[in-house]
Write an enzyme that holds these catalytic residues in place. Structure first.
Site, PDB file in Angstrom:
ATOM      1  N   GLY A  38     -43.689  76.058 158.634  1.00 17.70           N
ATOM      2  CA  GLY A  38     -44.666  75.181 159.257  1.00 17.70           C
ATOM      3  C   GLY A  38     -44.784  75.359 160.754  1.00 17.70           C
ATOM      4  N   ARG A  39     -43.828  76.095 161.359  1.00 18.46           N
ATOM      5  CA  ARG A  39     -43.892  76.343 162.792  1.00 18.46           C
ATOM      6  C   ARG A  39     -43.230  77.671 163.156  1.00 18.46           C
ATOM      7  NH1 ARG A  39     -39.265  72.758 165.771  1.00 18.46           N
ATOM      8  NH2 ARG A  39     -37.743  72.717 164.102  1.00 18.46           N
ATOM      9  N   ASP A  57     -47.308  69.649 164.226  1.00 19.17           N
ATOM     10  CA  ASP A  57     -47.949  70.358 165.333  1.00 19.17           C
ATOM     11  C   ASP A  57     -47.512  71.821 165.444  1.00 19.17           C
ATOM     12  OD1 ASP A  57     -45.384  70.215 166.428  1.00 19.17           O
ATOM     13  OD2 ASP A  57     -45.910  68.716 167.931  1.00 19.17           O
ATOM     14  N   ARG A 103     -36.051  84.348 166.997  1.00 20.10           N
ATOM     15  CA  ARG A 103     -34.765  84.504 166.321  1.00 20.10           C
ATOM     16  C   ARG A 103     -34.791  85.711 165.390  1.00 20.10           C
ATOM     17  NH1 ARG A 103     -34.328  79.171 162.388  1.00 20.10           N
ATOM     18  NH2 ARG A 103     -36.099  79.614 161.031  1.00 20.10           N
ATOM     19  N   ARG A 108     -35.118  82.055 151.642  1.00 23.88           N
ATOM     20  CA  ARG A 108     -34.226  80.936 151.318  1.00 23.88           C
ATOM     21  C   ARG A 108     -34.172  80.708 149.819  1.00 23.88           C
ATOM     22  NH1 ARG A 108     -35.677  78.098 156.060  1.00 23.88           N
ATOM     23  NH2 ARG A 108     -36.578  79.609 157.484  1.00 23.88           N
ATOM     24  N   ASP A 163     -34.177  74.549 151.262  1.00 23.17           N
ATOM     25  CA  ASP A 163     -35.077  75.371 152.079  1.00 23.17           C
ATOM     26  C   ASP A 163     -34.407  75.813 153.380  1.00 23.17           C
ATOM     27  OD1 ASP A 163     -35.564  72.407 152.396  1.00 23.17           O
ATOM     28  OD2 ASP A 163     -36.528  73.099 154.225  1.00 23.17           O
ATOM     29  N   ASN A 164     -33.176  75.361 153.618  1.00 24.98           N
ATOM     30  CA  ASN A 164     -32.444  75.751 154.824  1.00 24.98           C
ATOM     31  C   ASN A 164     -31.248  76.640 154.508  1.00 24.98           C
ATOM     32  OD1 ASN A 164     -34.149  74.192 156.388  1.00 24.98           O
ATOM     33  ND2 ASN A 164     -32.821  72.402 156.351  1.00 24.98           N
ATOM     34  N   ASP A 193     -31.542  77.903 160.394  1.00 21.93           N
ATOM     35  CA  ASP A 193     -32.183  76.602 160.649  1.00 21.93           C
ATOM     36  C   ASP A 193     -31.228  75.606 161.318  1.00 21.93           C
ATOM     37  OD1 ASP A 193     -34.525  77.569 159.675  1.00 21.93           O
ATOM     38  OD2 ASP A 193     -34.355  76.653 157.701  1.00 21.93           O
TER      39      ASP A 193
END
Length: 489
Positions: A89-90, A122, A173, A180, A249-250, A259
């Site tokens: 999402g970002r 955002d 990174r 994942r 998801d992490n 994450d």
């Protein structure tokens, strides 16, 4: 020798595995940090090293032709609740770069703006979490823990709104993979076994090629990831590290720490310790991490069942056998690591009571996790020195120390050599929560990166202590203790 030749194997898989997406421009990018050692390892041309050209790349404002940004699709269990579509999402994967050893690594911008998976977010990252991830991920690397790494951090010149308006930033990174457990859950939830098989074959070819030679490659893949996660979580535990949000998801399929959100290294040892502001039930406490790791892997195994065997019952039987290896692997590795921290060169099962009793003594005496092991090397020759000062229960300490000294003597190794080896595995320096908080406050409020830079430099050599870094090894006072950390989303 490999040369700079970016690849885009995940992007080439196309939909539904990822979606093309461009970064959102930022108004006034400025350098915060750059990692030249990592850049050299990845063979990134020096034109991008701390230059305006590099600022264009790492802010997302001006990508070179070799960058093909995509947002990866995944699902996930978040605090036990399944969400069928999450995704980057970002974050945007720009390319895969081959390092000097021929190993392929992902290059990813985090905080680069909205993607198709932003879910009304955002897509941005505040300065504090970016600097936290930069510090902690690089510290983890220096400690020898598999992890994503930080290549660059830039200030965007824009504000992001969280509880208050905060300066925005972007971190670049690097990881062997950003795939994942949730990546497989995303495909399984769609019910498309063909695409699931394509993806599993891709992961095997790129990350676990030995599995392709197995008669049961997908079961072999499950077994390999179980082993990788078991070892990783044992390393976290041995350092007093709390990931904070072990949602599926992490959790990386390559066994890397990924994450970094509300993560933290413990100060006073408490198996029930949590730092994440949102983990009110203690789901991801230090002592729960193996159990959650096993639970996450069970969710991963469920996605592979159609590939493991056409016979549903047989698939469940085989996957269950693979999953049952987790506890044994994790406990064995934890015992090995903790035994070495105590100066035992070849820990065995009969050492477990000695390890367990030391941890219990630490809890009862509110001992600092890192110092309780680092100072122990000074106690090898004198049980009244070093770690002894951390235990108000002197009788309890002396009783344990007698047993410990007896075990050390059985090895036939000199006390000097034991102490030397202990200092090579027990860090003097970790990213202390109160110091990170202070560094982030200075950076956000005053634009002062001096403490951030000092911490970053010191944490590159966590097993060495000097007069210049001695203050960074000190635990917090009662007034300095940090009880909550935050994610930044």
């Amino acid at each position: 020798m490999p040369k700079f030749n970016p690849k885009h194997s995940l992007a080439q898989l196309g939909e539904p595995y990822s979606l093309s997406c461009s970064p959102t421009r930022v108004s006034a990018p400025q350098w915060l940090a750059f990692n030249p050692e990592l850049a050299a390892q990845l063979q990134i041309p020096e034109v991008f090293w701390g230059t305006d050209t590099g600022l264009g790349l790492f802010s997302g404002n001006q990508l070179p032709d070799w960058a093909k940004p995509v947002a990866h699709a995944y699902a996930g269990h978040q605090f036990g609740n399944f969400v069928p579509q999450l995704g980057d999402g970002r974050a945007l994967l720009l390319a895969e770069l081959e390092d000097v050893n021929g190993q392929l690594f992902d290059l990813q911008l985090k905080g680069a703006g909205q993607t198709p998976f932003s879910r009304r977010g955002d897509g941005r990252a505040p300065l504090g979490p970016v600097l936290r991830e930069y510090l902690v991920s690089e510290a983890m690397h220096a400690l020898g823990v598999p992890t994503t790494r930080a290549l660059a951090a830039v200030l965007t010149g824009d504000w992001v709104q969280r509880e208050t308006a905060e300066p925005g930033a972007i971190i670049t990174r690097v990881a062997k993979s950003h795939i994942r457990i949730g990546s497989f859950q995303y495909l399984a939830a769609r019910g498309d076994t063909v695409k699931l098989k394509t993806f599993a074959d891709y992961v095997i070819a790129r990350h676990y090629p030995a599995c392709a030679d197995s008669d049961t490659p997908y079961l072999a893949l499950l077994e390999a990831i179980v082993a990788a996660q078991a070892a990783l979580i044992a390393q976290w535990m041995s350092l007093g590290f709390i990931h904070g949000v072990m949602n599926t998801d992490n959790m990386s399929i390559t066994g890397e720490t990924i994450d970094y959100g509300p993560c933290a290294f413990m100060d006073s040892f408490n198996p029930a310790q949590v730092y994440s502001f949102i983990d009110t039930q203690g789901r991801y406490a230090w002592g729960n991490q193996p159990k959650i790791g096993s639970w996450n892997l069970a969710r991963f195994a469920e996605t592979l069942l159609p590939l493991v065997s056409e016979n549903a019952e047989r698939a469940v039987e085989l996957a269950t056998q693979a999953l049952q290896q987790f506890n044994m692997l994790n406990e064995t590795e934890f015992r090995r690591l903790m035994g070495i921290k105590l100066g035992i060169t070849e820990p065995v099962a009969t050492d477990e009571p000695l390890i367990r009793d030391y941890l219990t003594l630490m809890v009862k005496n509110n001992a600092d996790f890192t110092l309780a092991f680092r100072l122990l090397s000074q106690s090898v020759t004198d049980s009244s020195a070093g770690a002894a000062g951390l235990f108000a229960d002197n009788n309890g300490w002396q009783d344990w120390a007698i047993r410990w000294h007896k075990r050390l003597a059985e090895q036939g190794v000199s006390t000097a050599d034991i102490a030397l080896q202990m200092n090579k595995v027990n860090p003097a320096l970790i990213p202390r929560n109160h110091q990170i908080a202070k560094a982030l406050e200075h950076a956000a409020n005053d634009g002062d990166l001096s403490l951030f830079n000092r911490l970053h430099k010191a944490l590159k050599t966590p097993f060495e202590l000097s007069a210049e870094t001695a203050d960074l090894a000190q635990p917090p006072t009662a007034e300095q203790c940090i009880s909550n950390t935050f994610c930044g989303t």
